[in-house]
Motif scaffolding. Structure first.
Motif, PDB file in Angstrom:
ATOM      1  N   GLU A  25       0.827  -1.203   0.000  1.00 12.57           N
ATOM      2  CA  GLU A  25       0.000   0.000   0.000  1.00 12.57           C
ATOM      3  C   GLU A  25       0.864   1.257   0.000  1.00 12.57           C
ATOM      4  O   GLU A  25       0.556   2.230  -0.696  1.00 12.57           O
ATOM      5  N   THR A  26       1.937   1.218   0.773  1.00 15.56           N
ATOM      6  CA  THR A  26       2.851   2.369   0.809  1.00 15.56           C
ATOM      7  C   THR A  26       3.522   2.558  -0.545  1.00 15.56           C
ATOM      8  O   THR A  26       3.667   3.676  -1.037  1.00 15.56           O
ATOM      9  N   ARG A  27       3.928   1.441  -1.167  1.00 17.67           N
ATOM     10  CA  ARG A  27       4.568   1.518  -2.482  1.00 17.67           C
ATOM     11  C   ARG A  27       3.601   2.099  -3.504  1.00 17.67           C
ATOM     12  O   ARG A  27       3.966   2.950  -4.309  1.00 17.67           O
ATOM     13  N   GLN A  28       2.348   1.621  -3.486  1.00 18.99           N
ATOM     14  CA  GLN A  28       1.361   2.099  -4.441  1.00 18.99           C
ATOM     15  C   GLN A  28       1.108   3.591  -4.266  1.00 18.99           C
ATOM     16  O   GLN A  28       1.022   4.337  -5.251  1.00 18.99           O
ATOM     17  N   LYS A  29       1.013   4.027  -3.021  1.00 17.68           N
ATOM     18  CA  LYS A  29       0.768   5.440  -2.766  1.00 17.68           C
ATOM     19  C   LYS A  29       1.940   6.292  -3.244  1.00 17.68           C
ATOM     20  O   LYS A  29       1.751   7.351  -3.858  1.00 17.68           O
ATOM     21  N   LYS A  30       3.152   5.819  -2.992  1.00 13.63           N
ATOM     22  CA  LYS A  30       4.342   6.545  -3.424  1.00 13.63           C
ATOM     23  C   LYS A  30       4.368   6.678  -4.946  1.00 13.63           C
ATOM     24  O   LYS A  30       4.647   7.755  -5.494  1.00 13.63           O
ATOM     25  N   CYS A  31       4.049   5.592  -5.642  1.00 13.97           N
ATOM     26  CA  CYS A  31       4.079   5.609  -7.106  1.00 13.97           C
ATOM     27  C   CYS A  31       3.004   6.534  -7.675  1.00 13.97           C
ATOM     28  O   CYS A  31       3.247   7.271  -8.635  1.00 13.97           O
ATOM     29  N   GLN A  32       1.826   6.489  -7.093  1.00 11.92           N
ATOM     30  CA  GLN A  32       0.747   7.348  -7.568  1.00 11.92           C
ATOM     31  C   GLN A  32       1.064   8.821  -7.331  1.00 11.92           C
ATOM     32  O   GLN A  32       0.735   9.679  -8.161  1.00 11.92           O
ATOM     33  N   GLU A  33       1.718   9.113  -6.212  1.00  8.32           N
ATOM     34  CA  GLU A  33       2.112  10.495  -5.944  1.00  8.32           C
ATOM     35  C   GLU A  33       3.152  10.977  -6.961  1.00  8.32           C
ATOM     36  O   GLU A  33       3.121  12.120  -7.408  1.00  8.32           O
ATOM     37  N   GLU A  34       4.076  10.085  -7.339  1.00 10.26           N
ATOM     38  CA  GLU A  34       5.082  10.451  -8.332  1.00 10.26           C
ATOM     39  C   GLU A  34       4.440  10.674  -9.703  1.00 10.26           C
ATOM     40  O   GLU A  34       4.811  11.594 -10.430  1.00 10.26           O
ATOM     41  N   VAL A  62      10.678   3.879 -12.104  1.00 11.52           N
ATOM     42  CA  VAL A  62       9.752   2.789 -12.445  1.00 11.52           C
ATOM     43  C   VAL A  62      10.407   1.436 -12.216  1.00 11.52           C
ATOM     44  O   VAL A  62       9.810   0.527 -11.630  1.00 11.52           O
ATOM     45  N   ALA A  63      11.651   1.281 -12.675  1.00 10.11           N
ATOM     46  CA  ALA A  63      12.350   0.000 -12.508  1.00 10.11           C
ATOM     47  C   ALA A  63      12.557  -0.332 -11.041  1.00 10.11           C
ATOM     48  O   ALA A  63      12.358  -1.471 -10.606  1.00 10.11           O
ATOM     49  N   GLU A  64      12.926   0.668 -10.258  1.00 11.34           N
ATOM     50  CA  GLU A  64      13.187   0.462  -8.833  1.00 11.34           C
ATOM     51  C   GLU A  64      11.944  -0.006  -8.099  1.00 11.34           C
ATOM     52  O   GLU A  64      12.025  -0.827  -7.177  1.00 11.34           O
ATOM     53  N   ASN A  65      10.790   0.497  -8.528  1.00 11.59           N
ATOM     54  CA  ASN A  65       9.547   0.161  -7.832  1.00 11.59           C
ATOM     55  C   ASN A  65       8.750  -0.927  -8.535  1.00 11.59           C
ATOM     56  O   ASN A  65       7.563  -1.110  -8.243  1.00 11.59           O
ATOM     57  N   SER A  66       9.381  -1.632  -9.481  1.00 11.89           N
ATOM     58  CA  SER A  66       8.699  -2.715 -10.191  1.00 11.89           C
ATOM     59  C   SER A  66       9.273  -4.081  -9.886  1.00 11.89           C
ATOM     60  O   SER A  66       8.647  -5.097 -10.185  1.00 11.89           O
ATOM     61  N   SER A  67      10.466  -4.121  -9.297  1.00 15.71           N
ATOM     62  CA  SER A  67      11.184  -5.382  -9.159  1.00 15.71           C
ATOM     63  C   SER A  67      10.435  -6.414  -8.326  1.00 15.71           C
ATOM     64  O   SER A  67      10.606  -7.613  -8.523  1.00 15.71           O
ATOM     65  N   LYS A  68       9.606  -5.963  -7.381  1.00 19.62           N
ATOM     66  CA  LYS A  68       8.891  -6.916  -6.520  1.00 19.62           C
ATOM     67  C   LYS A  68       7.399  -6.972  -6.821  1.00 19.62           C
ATOM     68  O   LYS A  68       6.614  -7.468  -6.019  1.00 19.62           O
ATOM     69  N   ILE A  69       7.015  -6.470  -8.007  1.00 20.11           N
ATOM     70  CA  ILE A  69       5.613  -6.528  -8.424  1.00 20.11           C
ATOM     71  C   ILE A  69       5.497  -7.572  -9.521  1.00 20.11           C
ATOM     72  O   ILE A  69       6.166  -7.468 -10.557  1.00 20.11           O
ATOM     73  N   SER A  70       4.673  -8.578  -9.322  1.00 17.56           N
ATOM     74  CA  SER A  70       4.592  -9.696 -10.265  1.00 17.56           C
ATOM     75  C   SER A  70       4.120  -9.238 -11.651  1.00 17.56           C
ATOM     76  O   SER A  70       4.668  -9.631 -12.669  1.00 17.56           O
ATOM     77  N   ASN A  71       3.077  -8.392 -11.685  1.00 16.26           N
ATOM     78  CA  ASN A  71       2.566  -7.892 -12.959  1.00 16.26           C
ATOM     79  C   ASN A  71       2.739  -6.372 -12.982  1.00 16.26           C
ATOM     80  O   ASN A  71       1.777  -5.621 -12.861  1.00 16.26           O
TER      81      ASN A  71
END
Length: 471
Positions: A25-34, A62-71
């Motif tokens: 949830e924290t990761r998603q919020k951070k990405c949406q804010e960016e 994007v790459a940094e915050n995608s490595s642990k997301i399956s899709n």
């Protein structure tokens, strides 16, 4: 939404860039804010707003915050769509370059191979602190062989390192590659030193055999198409005369293009490679080498990237990294012996040509050289790897070797134009056919310096460990 300025203020992200975030949830919020911050900035600046451009401009994030997301593709599509809908802004069309994102994920956020098709090429992406740290470590402690000292006393690797420290953007020197045609070296080496860099243990290219020269000389001074065809029809060769048969077929194909008024201006990249440059592949018909084309993964690149992959025990097995894709591969059995890139047009000053010729191709060549060095049973100075760039109706050839020390030296030959009209046939065809024949015979020398059976003792490529400056 009514036109006007969007608020530039965006809530501060949770955690600085580079900080590991484990809570989804924290990761998603951070990405949406960016994303929201980016969309607002683009809107206020009057720029195009699209996912493709966001991925190109924010590739590291994007790459940094995608490595642990399956899709991760679906995650970014959904997140970007949600934000633009929330803000009520219009989006432009653009093709998302997921390959570049995947490459950055595989390479732990380092710059990829400069092949972005989005609006902003990766040549404009500043180097990360991680890349610069690795490059300094490579030059300071990972060089495997004694350094190359010129007759003036200057150390080649130290000079390259000093220049690499000044780089803010990607350059071949960051991968321990010395392209002697790069004008940047004129400020770091004297004219005499540049001559020494170019000539020391220079690869020897064989001259054309006499029978080939005599055959080609028959076309000298002939500019009329019908006379060219007559000469060709009067001189035919059996397939057992491999070199002569290859040149004769090539000339026949070119004369057919003239006779049937082949329109090079209304063709795709694949059309031009097949019809104009097919003689490159056919040069290997009677040899043990073969050519494959069509954006294939370089085995050499894949091997280098996964060299240290093993079962760690304490943690899960890491995902296999995908090697660099190239347009053309020259192979023998499983191994790469040369690479090529193809483009439609743009000339030698286009961004695509410069990035592929100066960075992507040399790094791909180093992967090939690194892989062959593991099988080398003779002096490594005998190894020379060819690469070429087809840029519409022009051909550029690059040759890479290791003359001394640790640096991979690159020679550039060309660009050379294809003979598009009968009047330029002899003038433009002779350099092309000569160089293609020379690099095809050079493969025999390189192959002879490598062990016949795979699995020889690894020797490395100037750098202990990964054998490549950075990815």
């Amino acid at each position: 939404m009514e036109s006007g300025s969007l608020d530039n203020e965006a809530p501060p992200p949770h955690g600085a860039l580079g900080t590991e975030i484990s809570d989804p949830e924290t990761r998603q919020k951070k990405c949406q804010e960016e994303i929201e911050k980016y969309v607002k900035e683009q809107h206020n600046a009057g720029g195009d707003i699209c996912l493709a451009r966001f991925l190109a401009d924010k590739q590291g994030f994007v790459a940094e915050n995608s490595s642990k997301i399956s899709n991760y593709k679906a995650f970014w599509r959904h997140s970007f769509g949600r934000i633009v809908k929330k803000l009520g802004v219009r989006t432009a069309k653009g093709k998302a370059n997921w390959k570049a994102i995947e490459a950055s994920i595989n390479k732990e956020g380092e710059p990829s191979s400069l092949t972005s098709s989005a609006s902003k090429t990766l040549s404009g992406t500043p180097l990360s602190a991680k890349v610069l740290e690795y490059v300094n470590e490579m030059y300071n402690s990972k060089l495997k062989y004694p350094k190359w000292q010129l007759s003036t006393g200057k150390i080649v690797e130290d000079t390259m390192h000093a220049f690499a420290k000044e780089c803010l953007y990607e350059h071949s020197s960051l991968s321990l590659i010395l392209d002697i045609s790069d004008p940047c070296w004129k400020a770091h080496f004297t004219p005499a030193e540049l001559v020494e860099l170019r000539t020391y243990h220079k690869p020897e290219l064989k001259p054309l055999p006499n029978e080939l020269k005599e055959y080609l000389d028959k076309f000298s001074g002939v500019y009329d198409l019908n006379k060219l065809i007559d000469i060709h029809m009067q001189n035919r060769f059996h397939p057992s005369q491999a070199d002569l048969h290859w040149v004769e077929k090539t000339i026949g194909d070119i004369l057919d293009l003239y006779y049937y008024s082949y329109d090079v201006d209304n063709k795709t990249e694949a059309d031009l490679v097949r019809r104009l440059w097919g003689f490159i592949e056919k040069c290997y018909d009677e040899s043990k080498f073969y050519v494959i084309s069509g954006e294939k993964v370089s085995v050499s690149s894949s091997n280098r990237m996964n060299e240290d992959r093993s079962v760690p025990g304490a943690t899960p097995l890491t995902r296999k990294k995908t090697g660099t894709k190239v347009d053309i591969l020259i192979k023998h059995l499983y191994d790469d012996f040369g690479v090529g890139e193809a483009g439609l047009s743009g000339g030698a000053v286009s961004t695509k040509y410069i990035t592929e010729a100066s960075i992507k191709l040399p790094k791909s060549l180093k992967d090939v050289l690194w892989n062959l060095l593991k099988m080398a049973t003779k002096d490594t100075q005998q190894l020379c790897v060819p690469g070429f760039i087809i840029n519409g109706t022009e051909l550029t050839v690059k040759l890479m070797d290791i003359p001394s020390g640790n640096a991979c030296r690159v020679y550039t030959l060309g660009p050379m134009p294809f003979p598009l009209i009968p009047e330029t046939f002899f003038k433009n065809f002779i350099p092309l056919v000569t160089l293609v024949w020379q690099w095809s015979t050079q493969r025999q020398s390189t192959s002879g310096a490598c062990v016949g059976a795979r699995g020889a003792r690894p020797r490395g490529c100037g750098v202990r460990g990964r054998g490549h400056g950075h990815n």
